[in-house]
Scaffold this motif. Structure first.
Motif, PDB file in Angstrom:
ATOM      1  N   TYR A 164      43.836  27.480  37.045  1.00 24.95           N
ATOM      2  CA  TYR A 164      43.439  28.579  37.118  1.00 24.95           C
ATOM      3  C   TYR A 164      43.852  29.676  36.368  1.00 24.95           C
ATOM      4  CZ  TYR A 164      42.389  26.116  41.901  1.00 24.95           C
ATOM      5  OH  TYR A 164      42.263  25.155  42.492  1.00 24.95           O
ATOM      6  N   SER A 185      42.279  32.985  33.457  1.00 25.66           N
ATOM      7  CA  SER A 185      41.385  33.957  32.745  1.00 25.66           C
ATOM      8  C   SER A 185      40.475  32.670  32.010  1.00 25.66           C
ATOM      9  CB  SER A 185      41.699  34.677  31.719  1.00 25.66           C
ATOM     10  OG  SER A 185      42.390  33.779  30.411  1.00 25.66           O
ATOM     11  N   THR A 233      33.139  32.026  38.602  1.00 28.21           N
ATOM     12  CA  THR A 233      34.379  32.804  38.021  1.00 28.21           C
ATOM     13  C   THR A 233      35.314  32.853  39.150  1.00 28.21           C
ATOM     14  OG1 THR A 233      33.263  34.853  39.094  1.00 28.21           O
ATOM     15  CG2 THR A 233      32.839  34.040  36.741  1.00 28.21           C
ATOM     16  N   LYS A 242      39.298  31.381  38.425  1.00 33.61           N
ATOM     17  CA  LYS A 242      40.551  32.415  38.751  1.00 33.61           C
ATOM     18  C   LYS A 242      41.592  32.019  39.498  1.00 33.61           C
ATOM     19  CE  LYS A 242      37.874  36.101  39.232  1.00 33.61           C
ATOM     20  NZ  LYS A 242      37.539  37.493  39.509  1.00 33.61           N
ATOM     21  N   GLU A 274      32.066  39.099  34.825  1.00 28.65           N
ATOM     22  CA  GLU A 274      32.715  39.727  35.646  1.00 28.65           C
ATOM     23  C   GLU A 274      32.770  41.068  35.248  1.00 28.65           C
ATOM     24  OE1 GLU A 274      36.703  37.458  36.300  1.00 28.65           O
ATOM     25  OE2 GLU A 274      35.931  36.568  34.472  1.00 28.65           O
TER      26      GLU A 274
END
Length: 314
Positions: A9, A11, A44, A48, A300
């Motif tokens: 997990y 960026s 996303t 993350k 994002e």
């Protein structure tokens, strides 16, 4: 074949490229050469932090994990028991085993369907998730009827733009919140009334709403209760609605996800083929590690007006 996976997990830098063998298929599967996929919010979120803690541990991603859900492609191989598909068929669908891969194998009975071979598969790579979610909100659970008043927050986004079109096809009066820059696009989709949320408080200018489709959440969702009819409905793709407020205002409020039924996908394809649904493509990215990373960054950072598409042919 090339795949883009995530190792942990974090960026977009947790994404990495790998080369693996093309999947072998079972007797009930089809092998698809990918043409396009799209970036969705769930991609996303999982990248993350994974799925919510309420999701059982066994359903949480295992690393390395393959992201991606909706797809378009061409069938290159069929299992011996497959009867609905042939090699060369153009198909679209949703899979929960990942799409950031040059080839994927899916069950014939899963959420996959043929589309006419003369349709452009690039925008169709972004049709599955948003249209199925909008369908469930507007048609399945919302059961929209002619002349009902429907409020759609975030109308220029993927789910919002589909919801506008589905509601108009059902004969509803559609109001949407968006920025002034998207006004012409939203009119093209069929929106009857567009409220610029940057300059107008929507709760002060509209009322008697039968159905709210919330793709924004937060304070926007809180304010939406005030404009609804008693016994109205609210479906949110952004967050679980406050049930105490739903009871207080006498409305139904639920979190909503995609309608994963093949018959729904066929209905969506029919509308698309009849030009009653369009997919607005925001940007197309190449299927490279840098392309995927950039698509996640852009998603994002927003704004996400239409779909961000990954092209495997670019």
């Amino acid at each position: 074949m090339k795949k883009i996976l995530m190792r942990e997990y974090g960026s977009e830098d947790v994404l990495f490229e790998a080369n693996e063998n093309i999947p072998s298929i079972t007797a009930n599967q089809i092998l698809i050469r990918m043409v396009a996929a799209s970036i969705n919010n769930i991609d996303t979120v999982i990248r993350k932090q994974g799925l919510p803690a309420s999701v059982p541990t066994g359903l949480q991603p295992k690393f390395p994990h393959l992201l991606g859900q909706d797809f378009s492609g061409i069938v290159t191989q069929i299992g011996e028991n497959v009867t609905e598909f042939q090699v060369g068929d153009h198909v679209i669908g949703i899979t929960f085993t990942g799409t950031y891969s040059e080839y994927i194998a899916v069950d014939e009975a899963s959420y996959v369907a043929k589309v006419p071979n003369d349709l452009d598969l690039i925008p169709l790579g972004g049709l599955g998730v948003v249209s199925s979610t909008a369908w469930r909100s507007v048609i399945g659970h919302g059961q929209v009827k002619p002349n009902q008043r429907v409020l759609i927050h975030g109308g220029a986004g993927g789910v919002g733009s589909m919801a506008i079109q589905l509601a108009k096809n059902a004969g509803a009066y559609v109001i949407t919140t968006a920025t002034e820059s998207n006004k012409d696009f939203l009119k093209e989709l069929g929106a009857d009334e567009i409220i610029d949320y940057t300059t107008v408080n929507f709760e002060e200018v509209i009322h008697d709403i039968d159905l709210v489709i919330d793709t924004v959440g937060g304070i926007t969702q809180d304010k939406s209760y005030r404009v609804m009819k008693s016994s109205g409905k609210m479906f949110s793709t952004a967050q679980v609605p406050d049930q105490k407020k739903a009871v207080e205002y006498g409305v139904e409020a639920q979190y909503i996800s995609s309608d994963i039924r093949t018959e729904t996908l066929h209905s969506i394809i029919n509308l698309y083929t009849e030009k009653k649904l369009i997919v607005r493509v925001n940007k197309i990215y190449p299927f490279t590690l840098d392309g995927i990373k950039t698509s996640h960054k852009d998603f994002e950072n927003g704004p996400n007006n239409g779909k961000r598409i990954i092209s495997f042919n670019k």
